[in-house]
Design an enzyme around this catalytic site. Sequence first.
Site, PDB file in Angstrom:
ATOM      1  N   ARG A  53       0.855  -1.204   0.000  1.00 44.11           N
ATOM      2  CA  ARG A  53       0.000   0.000   0.000  1.00 44.11           C
ATOM      3  C   ARG A  53       0.877   1.235   0.000  1.00 44.11           C
ATOM      4  O   ARG A  53       0.590   2.232  -0.667  1.00 44.11           O
ATOM      5  CB  ARG A  53      -0.968   0.005   1.198  1.00 44.11           C
ATOM      6  CG  ARG A  53      -1.676   1.345   1.368  1.00 44.11           C
ATOM      7  CD  ARG A  53      -2.992   1.281   2.159  1.00 44.11           C
ATOM      8  NE  ARG A  53      -2.948   0.411   3.313  1.00 44.11           N
ATOM      9  CZ  ARG A  53      -2.257   0.659   4.438  1.00 44.11           C
ATOM     10  NH1 ARG A  53      -1.562   1.765   4.568  1.00 44.11           N
ATOM     11  NH2 ARG A  53      -2.272  -0.197   5.435  1.00 44.11           N
ATOM     12  N   TYR A  74     -17.012  16.102 -15.608  1.00 42.49           N
ATOM     13  CA  TYR A  74     -17.321  14.671 -15.527  1.00 42.49           C
ATOM     14  C   TYR A  74     -18.416  14.476 -14.468  1.00 42.49           C
ATOM     15  O   TYR A  74     -18.317  15.032 -13.362  1.00 42.49           O
ATOM     16  CB  TYR A  74     -16.049  13.923 -15.141  1.00 42.49           C
ATOM     17  CG  TYR A  74     -16.264  12.457 -14.908  1.00 42.49           C
ATOM     18  CD1 TYR A  74     -16.617  11.617 -15.950  1.00 42.49           C
ATOM     19  CD2 TYR A  74     -16.127  11.911 -13.644  1.00 42.49           C
ATOM     20  CE1 TYR A  74     -16.822  10.272 -15.740  1.00 42.49           C
ATOM     21  CE2 TYR A  74     -16.319  10.561 -13.422  1.00 42.49           C
ATOM     22  CZ  TYR A  74     -16.676   9.748 -14.484  1.00 42.49           C
ATOM     23  OH  TYR A  74     -16.877   8.421 -14.261  1.00 42.49           O
ATOM     24  N   ASP A 102      -8.029  18.427 -14.530  1.00 42.87           N
ATOM     25  CA  ASP A 102      -8.300  17.039 -14.914  1.00 42.87           C
ATOM     26  C   ASP A 102      -7.968  16.933 -16.402  1.00 42.87           C
ATOM     27  O   ASP A 102      -8.686  17.454 -17.247  1.00 42.87           O
ATOM     28  CB  ASP A 102      -9.776  16.720 -14.630  1.00 42.87           C
ATOM     29  CG  ASP A 102     -10.144  15.285 -14.995  1.00 42.87           C
ATOM     30  OD1 ASP A 102      -9.453  14.695 -15.848  1.00 42.87           O
ATOM     31  OD2 ASP A 102     -11.127  14.769 -14.442  1.00 42.87           O
ATOM     32  N   LYS A 135      -8.837   5.856 -19.170  1.00 40.45           N
ATOM     33  CA  LYS A 135      -9.219   6.354 -20.492  1.00 40.45           C
ATOM     34  C   LYS A 135      -8.034   6.285 -21.463  1.00 40.45           C
ATOM     35  O   LYS A 135      -7.576   5.200 -21.741  1.00 40.45           O
ATOM     36  CB  LYS A 135      -9.797   7.768 -20.334  1.00 40.45           C
ATOM     37  CG  LYS A 135     -10.776   7.917 -19.153  1.00 40.45           C
ATOM     38  CD  LYS A 135     -12.058   7.119 -19.327  1.00 40.45           C
ATOM     39  CE  LYS A 135     -12.933   7.070 -18.080  1.00 40.45           C
ATOM     40  NZ  LYS A 135     -13.220   8.345 -17.447  1.00 40.45           N
TER      41      LYS A 135
HETATM   42  C1  LIG Z   1     -13.700   8.775 -16.193  1.00 39.07           C
HETATM   43  C2  LIG Z   1     -13.329  10.117 -15.730  1.00 39.07           C
HETATM   44  C3  LIG Z   1     -13.046  10.365 -14.381  1.00 39.07           C
HETATM   45  C4  LIG Z   1     -13.183   9.290 -13.313  1.00 39.07           C
HETATM   46  O1  LIG Z   1     -12.282   8.269 -13.521  1.00 39.07           O
HETATM   47  P1  LIG Z   1     -12.557   6.737 -13.080  1.00 39.07           P
HETATM   48  O2  LIG Z   1     -11.303   6.074 -13.517  1.00 39.07           O
HETATM   49  O3  LIG Z   1     -13.779   6.290 -13.792  1.00 39.07           O
HETATM   50  O4  LIG Z   1     -12.750   6.738 -11.598  1.00 39.07           O
HETATM   51  C5  LIG Z   1     -12.664  11.640 -14.023  1.00 39.07           C
HETATM   52  N1  LIG Z   1     -12.572  12.632 -14.923  1.00 39.07           N
HETATM   53  C6  LIG Z   1     -12.839  12.440 -16.233  1.00 39.07           C
HETATM   54  C7  LIG Z   1     -12.723  13.569 -17.174  1.00 39.07           C
HETATM   55  C8  LIG Z   1     -13.229  11.176 -16.672  1.00 39.07           C
HETATM   56  O5  LIG Z   1     -13.509  10.996 -17.964  1.00 39.07           O
END
Ligand SMILES: *Cc1c(COP(=O)(O)O)cnc(C)c1O
Length: 386
Positions: free
Chosen positions: A47, A99, A171, A196
Amino acid sequence: MKPETQAIHAGQPSDPVTGAVTIPIYQTSTYEQEAIGKPRAGYEYSRTGNPTRVALENALAALEGACHGLAFSSGVAASEAVIRLLKPGDEIIAGDDLYGGTYRLFEKVWRPWGLSIRYVDAADPAAFAAAISPRSRLLWVETPTNPLLKIVDLAALGRLARDKHLWLAVDNTFASPYLQRPLEFGAHLVIHSTTKYLGGHSDVIGGAVLTSDPALFEALRYLQNAAGAVPAPWDCWLVLRGLKTLPLRMRAHGENALALAQYLESHPAVARVYYSGLSSHPQHSLARRQMRNYGGMISAELKGGFPAVESFVGNLRLFKLAESLGGVESLVCYPPRMTHASLPAEERRHRGIGDGLVRLSVGIEHVDDLRLDLERALEAARRNSG
Ligand SMILES: *Cc1c(COP(=O)(O)O)cnc(C)c1O
């Protein structure tokens, strides 16, 4: 090093014991120590630290031009760690096109806990400046935004954050570090859902935070271990594997998406296309300055509202109806009922998310096949919406 080289080599030296050129999956929870208080290579418990995770953290930091990287078990967990840096009473000024899961985290988890969150037009830096109060601590944006693909002026927000002594968190999931590196524009924190584009193959959930600020890094590293939302070694390895082709994939996503956005814009069944690579996009020139290409995400408003969307989605064969984005395969989603279902209907309308809105994650298949798929489905949508 250029990103193509970093993606393959940064943080990923050959294994010192065997010479393995690919970083091993260190599938272990604990590490034998030489003596009490003397771990062999700095590792005590997975961890707290794991060599496969460290390789991923260093590779991601290099790609973002950051001094430090921290991997998390999901993008939401990465966001959560950043928000935990705040205290009850503090305020976040956030872009208004987020998001859905981030919005849910803000509204359902952190607002009841005592944070206040104000949303402003993501495309208008002056709106951020006007919203700042003595309680403001953090500016939070995505760019391109989700689902309307607005472009946030990162340099303007970087200056604002510096002048007002706020943190700027970006982000960067939709762009990936290959298309833009927010730290170079003055951001303090970059957040990723590695699920992604970074992973890129729709086979893993993960997240990361990158920073060059030593104090923020120490605080976040403490939270990573103390709150414990760490990714498994196998998941880290999958993201590392995906990462190696990130630049190649992002070039292909961008080329395909630009061609399809132009096609959609010319189609009579489409009311409006949102894609910053189109000269009709209000922030096309900002996108050209800030990004290497315009990315793989397109949103489009179909004429005929939900009935048109239903027959469009039902007649696609290559674009699969699914949440998520950024994989090699093309996906379609209906934000009002899928990614953005957690927004109240009125809030959706207020933000311009119409009943005919579809979001495409354009994959790296051949563009001719994708165009034919859209053509067939748009014809069906036009027939069925009269
Ligand atoms: C998918 C996504 C998230 C969250 O990510 P997870 O891996 O699904 O927890 C946050 N910000 C954006 C822009 C996303 O597309």
